[in-house]
Design a protein around this motif. Structure first.
Motif, PDB file in Angstrom:
ATOM      1  N   ASP A 186      -2.825  -1.899   6.873  1.00 50.01           N
ATOM      2  CA  ASP A 186      -3.632  -2.966   7.479  1.00 50.01           C
ATOM      3  C   ASP A 186      -4.113  -3.939   6.408  1.00 50.01           C
ATOM      4  OD1 ASP A 186      -3.538  -2.069  10.089  1.00 50.01           O
ATOM      5  OD2 ASP A 186      -5.248  -0.733   9.830  1.00 50.01           O
ATOM      6  N   ARG A 240     -11.001  -2.721  -0.345  1.00 49.30           N
ATOM      7  CA  ARG A 240      -9.968  -1.931  -1.003  1.00 49.30           C
ATOM      8  C   ARG A 240     -10.487  -1.397  -2.350  1.00 49.30           C
ATOM      9  NH1 ARG A 240      -4.444  -1.745  -0.266  1.00 49.30           N
ATOM     10  NH2 ARG A 240      -4.472  -3.582   1.063  1.00 49.30           N
ATOM     11  N   LYS A 241     -11.121  -2.273  -3.110  1.00 51.79           N
ATOM     12  CA  LYS A 241     -11.628  -1.856  -4.417  1.00 51.79           C
ATOM     13  C   LYS A 241     -12.709  -0.795  -4.283  1.00 51.79           C
ATOM     14  CE  LYS A 241     -10.688  -6.044  -6.980  1.00 51.79           C
ATOM     15  NZ  LYS A 241     -11.269  -7.286  -7.492  1.00 51.79           N
ATOM     16  N   PRO A 245       0.774  -1.221   0.000  1.00 51.17           N
ATOM     17  CA  PRO A 245       0.000   0.000   0.000  1.00 51.17           C
ATOM     18  C   PRO A 245       0.818   1.290   0.000  1.00 51.17           C
ATOM     19  CG  PRO A 245      -0.847  -1.564   1.582  1.00 51.17           C
ATOM     20  CD  PRO A 245       0.454  -2.106   1.106  1.00 51.17           C
ATOM     21  N   ILE A 256     -11.040   2.460  -3.232  1.00 51.17           N
ATOM     22  CA  ILE A 256     -10.344   3.091  -4.365  1.00 51.17           C
ATOM     23  C   ILE A 256     -11.362   3.729  -5.301  1.00 51.17           C
ATOM     24  CG2 ILE A 256      -9.010   2.645  -6.466  1.00 51.17           C
ATOM     25  CD1 ILE A 256      -7.383   0.607  -4.900  1.00 51.17           C
ATOM     26  N   PRO A 264       1.850  -3.571  10.252  1.00 53.90           N
ATOM     27  CA  PRO A 264       0.732  -3.607  11.202  1.00 53.90           C
ATOM     28  C   PRO A 264       0.448  -5.023  11.716  1.00 53.90           C
ATOM     29  CG  PRO A 264      -0.052  -3.123   8.969  1.00 53.90           C
ATOM     30  CD  PRO A 264       1.446  -3.090   8.925  1.00 53.90           C
ATOM     31  N   THR A 281      -2.641   5.715  -1.103  1.00 53.87           N
ATOM     32  CA  THR A 281      -2.218   4.864   0.013  1.00 53.87           C
ATOM     33  C   THR A 281      -2.800   3.466  -0.125  1.00 53.87           C
ATOM     34  OG1 THR A 281      -4.098   5.451   1.407  1.00 53.87           O
ATOM     35  CG2 THR A 281      -2.147   6.839   1.601  1.00 53.87           C
ATOM     36  N   LEU A 282      -3.731   3.290  -1.060  1.00 56.35           N
ATOM     37  CA  LEU A 282      -4.346   1.974  -1.259  1.00 56.35           C
ATOM     38  C   LEU A 282      -3.648   1.172  -2.350  1.00 56.35           C
ATOM     39  CD1 LEU A 282      -7.982   3.247  -0.886  1.00 56.35           C
ATOM     40  CD2 LEU A 282      -6.977   1.463   0.536  1.00 56.35           C
ATOM     41  N   GLY A 283      -2.549   1.717  -2.864  1.00 56.38           N
ATOM     42  CA  GLY A 283      -1.780   0.948  -3.827  1.00 56.38           C
ATOM     43  C   GLY A 283      -2.131   1.209  -5.275  1.00 56.38           C
ATOM     44  N   VAL A 284      -2.811   2.309  -5.531  1.00 57.73           N
ATOM     45  CA  VAL A 284      -3.098   2.676  -6.917  1.00 57.73           C
ATOM     46  C   VAL A 284      -2.330   3.967  -7.175  1.00 57.73           C
ATOM     47  CG1 VAL A 284      -5.192   3.948  -6.255  1.00 57.73           C
ATOM     48  CG2 VAL A 284      -4.966   3.088  -8.576  1.00 57.73           C
ATOM     49  N   PRO A 298      -3.529   2.462   6.069  1.00 55.51           N
ATOM     50  CA  PRO A 298      -3.063   1.944   4.780  1.00 55.51           C
ATOM     51  C   PRO A 298      -2.464   0.542   4.786  1.00 55.51           C
ATOM     52  CG  PRO A 298      -2.417   4.218   5.000  1.00 55.51           C
ATOM     53  CD  PRO A 298      -3.100   3.842   6.283  1.00 55.51           C
TER      54      PRO A 298
END
Lengths: 246, 110, 313
Positions: free
Chosen positions: C33, C40-41, B7, C44, B82, C97-100, C31
């Motif tokens: 966790d 998540r999707k 992330p 986003i 975490p 922060t979610l990886g996109v 973020p």
């Protein structure tokens, strides 16, 4: 004094108008925010100078009347600021030339014997220094970036350079204001402007233009044709509703 | 698009043609006033550190929220996991806290 | 806490249990966790859509900056549109922060795979639209955003707190424009009424489809992403806004609008959802222009970004 203040104000308003049209058209979201900031600074400076000019105006016009009800022939901005935003390089180079002029201008005016003008200039000086950092940073990035950016930046420098002398053009009545320590002597500003230009262009690996041609006339209302498109757009709503409050 | 990536991402990713189309990501830390630490405010994209700092000023301090800014490449941030937060952060030692100790009232504030 | 049982070897089971516990305790998800793929999707999609809305939202108001009828209004509008860009940036920052990546988000906006609020597909046709947009569109947005300051994903909630703090000026300046216009010339007042007529229904539609037809609402509420339903938020907005319209002396364009003493709420007429879905699907008055504008700015800027990267190396 009125004429001097209007020149200061018009430079800033016309430039702000140009910059305000660029919001949501910049290369990155971050740059949209940056250009809006700079535009807002110039707009704020214009408004300060207009309000002060109002005190010297026999007609007692306010900032909006100065901005919205004067024609192309009555605007006294330097022709540089009305030049169009052909691409990002033109925007950045125009800004750089203005900043290189305004920093020494406001330095001198911050020490003006006219306290109101000095106060306005001191505030504007901080903004102008920040603008110069932004614009010179971009001139260097573009000049020293890719071959395309170098070429575009050089084209912008060559295209806009002939409009720079108009920034320094004065009026005969200025002599008295300069002697009184109210206004800035263009002859004093020019060397610092030239130093900034050559230092930044050198770092950007760009050529200083050698063509001696300069297009003057903005200070007496003899503009390039671009201003005649910018003003009607800016003034349209105000003029369509005479006497209305907004 | 995959959502499996870690992330926190620093590097600029490639677009469909394999070329990055934007700038690298930077984390922004703002000192709200003298006497306070820099606190994380968010992130932004910029070509270099100078430009990142300037954008941070425009983006995160439009309303006089700061007097100093740090920018750090996001890829330089190393964060704790975490999943092991319990092992790292759950070891309480009550005797480290002042309330662990009984002081006679007659002594007053200590 | 019993879920981190050492005998459990499935990391996603441990993660799921911890995630459920965070939500149950009303604590924030952060973020790094573990979170369900669908969460998540959804996050986003929602944050991106919100960010894109702020970014595209620069256009309808940007349309009037160069023509603002006073220098004061020009300053205010510029500052407001600049805020929209800033808010877009806060939200992209949260989405990342979610990886996109921003590049991916840009690409999804440009290709139409991610949406933005349909409200920005309506044109701004007069200066008074700057009033109506601030008052109604920002008003509706704030109603939604205040709820989102308590959303379960930490970076999103933090972005919303910052945004809400800044946005109340947006709605107030819009209302002030309306107030000035209704107290102005007959022509100005007519402009203000026309703006209300055009923006009222799209503003109500901003809250999304009715709860009965909303596919995401139940799951979003379970995950603490949303705390109130579309219909609840819409009702809140109507109750708040109708008295403001009355104060302005303007007529809300809804013949079925009436106060219900029993419920303590306004009842209002049916929203034209066919129109709403047509706009969502791309056939609104400005969809094509808005995206074309955005794509052009991005493509025109390609050589600049390339130069920036080249110089940094």
């Amino acid at each position: 004094m009125l004429s001097y203040l209007l020149r200061l104000a018009d430079d800033n308003l016309v430039l702000a108008q140009r910059l305000s049209a660029l919001i949501a058209r910049m290369p990155e979201l971050e740059e949209d925010i940056a250009i809006a900031n700079i535009g807002l600074d110039h707009l704020g400076q214009a408004r300060n100078f207009y309000s002060y000019a109002s005190q010297f105006d026999a007609l007692g016009r306010d900032e909006d009347q100065f901005a919205m009800l004067r024609s192309e022939r009555e605007f006294v901005n330097a022709v540089l600021v009305e030049q169009p935003d052909v691409d990002f390089a033109h925007t950045v180079v125009r800004q750089f030339f203005v900043d290189a002029y305004q920093v020494p201008l406001y330095e001198v005016l911050a020490a003006s014997t006219d306290e109101t003008l000095a106060g306005m200039a001191a505030k504007a000086l901080k903004e102008a220094r920040y603008h110069l950092e932004y614009s010179s940073g971009w001139v260097i990035r573009l000049g020293d970036g890719t071959s395309e950016s170098h070429e575009r930046c050089q084209t912008a420098v060559d295209t806009l350079w002939p409009f720079t002398a108009d920034l320094f053009a004065g009026e005969t009545s200025d002599a008295e204001l300069i002697a009184q320590g109210v206004a800035a002597d263009p002859a004093v500003l020019r060397p610092q402007f030239d130093r900034t230009i050559s230092a930044v262009l050198a770092e950007a690996q760009l050529r200083c233009p050698s063509d001696p041609y300069q297009r003057l006339g903005g200070r007496t209302g003899f503009h390039t044709e671009h201003l005649g498109h910018l003003l009607p757009e800016m003034q349209s709503v105000y003029r369509a509703h005479p006497g209305a409050t907004w | 698009m995959s959502y499996d990536a870690p992330p926190i991402e620093g590097e600029t990713r490639a677009d469909a043609t394999g070329k990055p189309s934007g700038y690298p990501l930077w984390e922004v830390f703002v000192r709200a006033q003298r006497g306070l630490s820099h606190v994380h405010a968010g992130s932004l994209h910029a070509p270099d550190a100078a430009s990142a700092a300037r954008s941070a000023r425009d983006v995160y301090t439009r309303r006089q929220e700061g007097v100093s800014i740090w920018v750090v490449p996001s890829s330089a941030i190393h964060a704790t996991d975490p999943d092991v937060a319990d092992a790292w952060f759950d070891s309480d030692k009550p005797y480290r806290h002042p309330t662990f100790y009984e002081i006679p009232e007659a002594i007053g504030h200590m | 806490m019993t879920v981190t049982d050492a005998t459990s070897t499935d990391p996603s089971a441990v993660g799921q249990a911890r995630f459920d516990e965070l939500l149950a305790d009303g604590r924030k998800v952060e973020p790094r966790d573990w979170m369900p793929d669908e969460y998540r999707k959804t996050m986003i999609r929602q944050i991106a859509q919100h960010a894109h809305s702020e970014v595209i939202g620069q256009q309808p108001e940007g349309n009037w900056i160069t023509r603002a009828p006073s220098l004061k209004r020009k300053s205010i509008l510029m500052a407001k549109v600049q805020d929209e860009a800033g808010h877009g940036l806060y939200l992209y920052s949260a989405a990342e922060t979610l990886g996109v990546s921003r590049d991916e988000l840009n690409e999804m906006l440009h290709s139409g795979r991610q949406k933005y609020s349909s409200i920005f597909n309506y044109p701004t046709l007069s200066w008074s639209d700057m009033g109506a947009v601030g008052w109604l569109v920002d008003g509706a947005a704030i109603t939604n955003q205040v709820m989102l300051t308590r959303t379960s994903y930490g970076p999103y909630a933090r972005a919303m707190i910052k945004i809400c703090k800044e946005e109340s000026f947006h709605q107030r300046q819009g209302f002030e424009i309306m107030l000035t216009m209704v107290n102005g010339t007959a022509e100005q007042k007519a402009m203000a009424q026309d703006s209300l007529n055009r923006w009222w229904w799209p503003a109500l539609a901003m809250f999304g489809p009715p709860d009965a037809d909303s596919t995401h609402t139940t799951q979003s509420i379970a995950w603490g992403i949303k705390l109130e339903t579309n219909d609840q938020l819409r009702q809140k907005f109507v109750d708040m806004t109708v008295p403001q319209a009355e104060y302005l002396g303007l007529t809300v364009p809804d013949p079925d609008l009436r106060w219900n003493d029993e419920t303590g709420h306004y009842e209002f007429g049916a929203i034209d959802w066919d129109d709403f879905w047509a706009v969502v699907k791309g056939d609104g008055p400005c969809n094509r222009e808005r995206i074309a504008h955005k794509v052009k700015a991005w493509e025109d800027g390609a050589w600049v970004r390339e130069a920036g990267r080249a110089h940094a190396e």
